[in-house]
Design an enzyme around this catalytic site. Structure first.
Site, short mmCIF file in Angstrom:
data_model
loop_
_atom_site.label_atom_id
_atom_site.label_comp_id
_atom_site.label_asym_id
_atom_site.label_seq_id
_atom_site.Cartn_x
_atom_site.Cartn_y
_atom_site.Cartn_z
N THR A 1 0.81 -1.22 0.00
CA THR A 1 0.00 0.00 0.00
C THR A 1 0.84 1.26 0.00
O THR A 1 0.54 2.22 -0.68
CB THR A 1 -0.88 0.05 1.27
OG1 THR A 1 -1.43 -1.23 1.48
CG2 THR A 1 -1.98 1.06 1.15
N ASP B 1 4.20 -9.83 14.95
CA ASP B 1 3.84 -10.18 13.58
C ASP B 1 4.64 -11.38 13.07
O ASP B 1 5.00 -11.44 11.91
CB ASP B 1 4.09 -8.96 12.68
CG ASP B 1 3.21 -8.98 11.43
OD1 ASP B 1 2.19 -9.71 11.45
OD2 ASP B 1 3.53 -8.29 10.46
#
Length: 479
Positions: A158, A271
């Protein structure tokens, strides 16, 4: 510093981050920026285990009437990740009281931090990021986009892209993460980006990706990071289906070593997944996060269910309970299960069913697994983070002592003295055979560096530059 006191307290409805129902929580906002929630009103304000605990420092507040009237959203940082939490109250007046109180605390903390930075620029490791690093670039010429050859596209997301580059002066190869400022500023990602820069600058560990330089141009931020080309562990595992217990033990030990280091610096990685584990050319682990896999945060109205990979979410994250270091040990359990069993411990294409499995289902093991391996995975995948292996005060040391790792010399792990069980077949530093062909086959499109003057700042509009003060950095100032 003066004692921490409660600024405001009361009942609010909090929306689940993943399972989107509303839960009543009794929240306390304190002068140190902590915003903590309980299921019941606490009798003792120093109760050890709040369900929700995050900081409103550097937060942004938004008011909305969706999905319910009198809703407010707090957007804040957890390490390098921007998170949003959604609340609603009964009346507009109540919402105003909460948002004003939160903003006042955030503003005061910001002023205090600025005063501290002005008084003692290099006294604390946390503050090294901007002052010392900016000073280092006065001795070493600031890097610009002209200093690199752009070879191959390695990843895309993104906010920008990651490109394999070669530094002209040294001939060395790096991964350059290029972020468009307009995208970041538009999505209020500035704080995230600068925090990521500071974390990378202060991180020195053999199994974590290090930052070599960072600099900015008129419209981009650039991170020049250590480049490893042995491929994602995901790529190698999908080729071989399963790894032996010995091979898994080797990778697991290097991951534990890196997480131990992060936790000792009060950083939760949060993560951990196969895609963020890479191999260097010799076959050692590198934990990376080029920060492009997170698909950004949508506006409050659409409320995208989540970003990231739901299969790796720990139960406490799903349930919106407070989570700490133990969330990383759950992630370790998932990736080591995948390595030894060739599949995820919990999987369903339907996310609602997947969440139910993560929260309720017991794990099953192939018969071929050793009792030590079963014991380790069972311990890491305990639903309650306080009972999980590594969930106690000893953190990583608890895992290091487990029988699965008996015989491992942890200093030798850190010193890379153990021989990797697999050496990637790369012929040179530019060999990208282990990267996704979807990216490596593309031609690179970035604005030609010639468009910038040597500083890369010519014509910088005053609108954008102030967002990124003192962003430049050179690692050579510390080596």
């Amino acid at each position: 510093m003066s004692d921490v006191t409660i600024v405001k307290e009361g009942w609010v409805q909090k929306r689940g981050e993943y399972i989107k129902n509303w839960r009543p929580r009794y929240f306390l906002l304190k002068t140190d920026g902590s915003f903590i929630g309980y299921k019941e009103k606490p009798q003792d304000v120093d109760l050890p285990y709040p369900l929700n605990n995050f900081s409103v420092a550097k937060c942004q507040l938004m008011k909305t009437e969706r999905p319910k009237p009198n809703t407010f959203i707090i957007r804040c940082l957890q390490w390098t990740t921007v998170i949003e939490r959604t609340f609603h109250v009964d009346t507009p007046e109540e919402r105003e009281e909460w948002t004003e109180a939160i903003q006042a605390v955030a503003d005061r903390l910001q002023r205090q931090e600025e005063e501290r930075m002005n008084c003692s620029p290099t006294s604390q490791i946390d503050n090294i990021g901007e002052e010392e690093m900016d000073a280092s670039t006065t001795h070493h010429k600031r890097k610009t986009m002209n200093d690199f050859d752009y070879l191959k596209l390695l990843g895309k997301g993104t906010f920008g892209k990651v490109i394999l580059v070669r530094e002209k002066a040294s001939g060395k190869y790096y991964a350059m993460k290029i972020l468009k400022k307009e995208v970041i500023i538009a999505k209020d990602e500035v704080a995230h980006t600068l925090t990521e820069s500071r974390v990378l600058k202060n991180t020195r560990h053999p199994f974590l990706t290090s930052l070599k330089y960072s600099f900015q141009t008129k419209d981009r931020l650039c991170f020049v990071m250590e480049y490893v080309n042995g491929g994602e562990l995901f790529f190698h595992l999908s080729r071989e289906r399963v790894f032996s217990e010995d091979r898994t033990r080797f990778y697991g030990a290097e991951i534990v070593s890196a997480l131990d280091y992060l936790h000792s610096g009060k950083i939760v990685y949060r993560d951990l997944k196969l895609e963020n584990l890479m191999l260097d050319k010799d076959g050692h682990i590198k934990i990376t996060d080029f920060g492009l896999c997170k698909e950004g945060i949508t506006d409050a109205a659409t409320m995208k269910t989540f970003c990231g990979t739901p299969e790796y979410l720990a139960p406490e994250v799903l349930e919106d309970n407070d989570y700490g270091r133990a969330v990383d040990w759950w992630g370790l359990g998932v990736v080591m299960y995948e390595m030894m069993c060739g599949r995820l411990p919990f999987y369903n294409q339907d996310h609602e069913k997947l969440f139910e499995l993560i929260l309720m289902e017991d794990i099953k093991f192939p018969r071929t697994l050793s009792s030590d391996a079963k014991s380790l995975l069972s311990g890491l995948l305990i639903k309650d983070p306080n009972k999980r292996l590594g969930g106690g005060p000893d953190d990583a040391k608890e895992i290091m002592r487990h029988s699965f790792f008996s015989g491992v010399n942890w200093q030798d792990v850190y010193d890379k003295k153990l021989v990797p069980p697999f050496k990637p077949q790369v012929t040179s530093e530019t060999d990208t055979r282990y990267f996704d062909e979807e990216f490596t086959a593309q031609t690179i499109t970035i604005t030609p560096p010639e468009k910038y003057d040597d500083d890369g700042m010519d014509g910088m509009d005053n609108e954008r530059r102030p967002h990124f003060p003192q962003f430049s950095y050179s690692a050579s100032g510390r080596e």
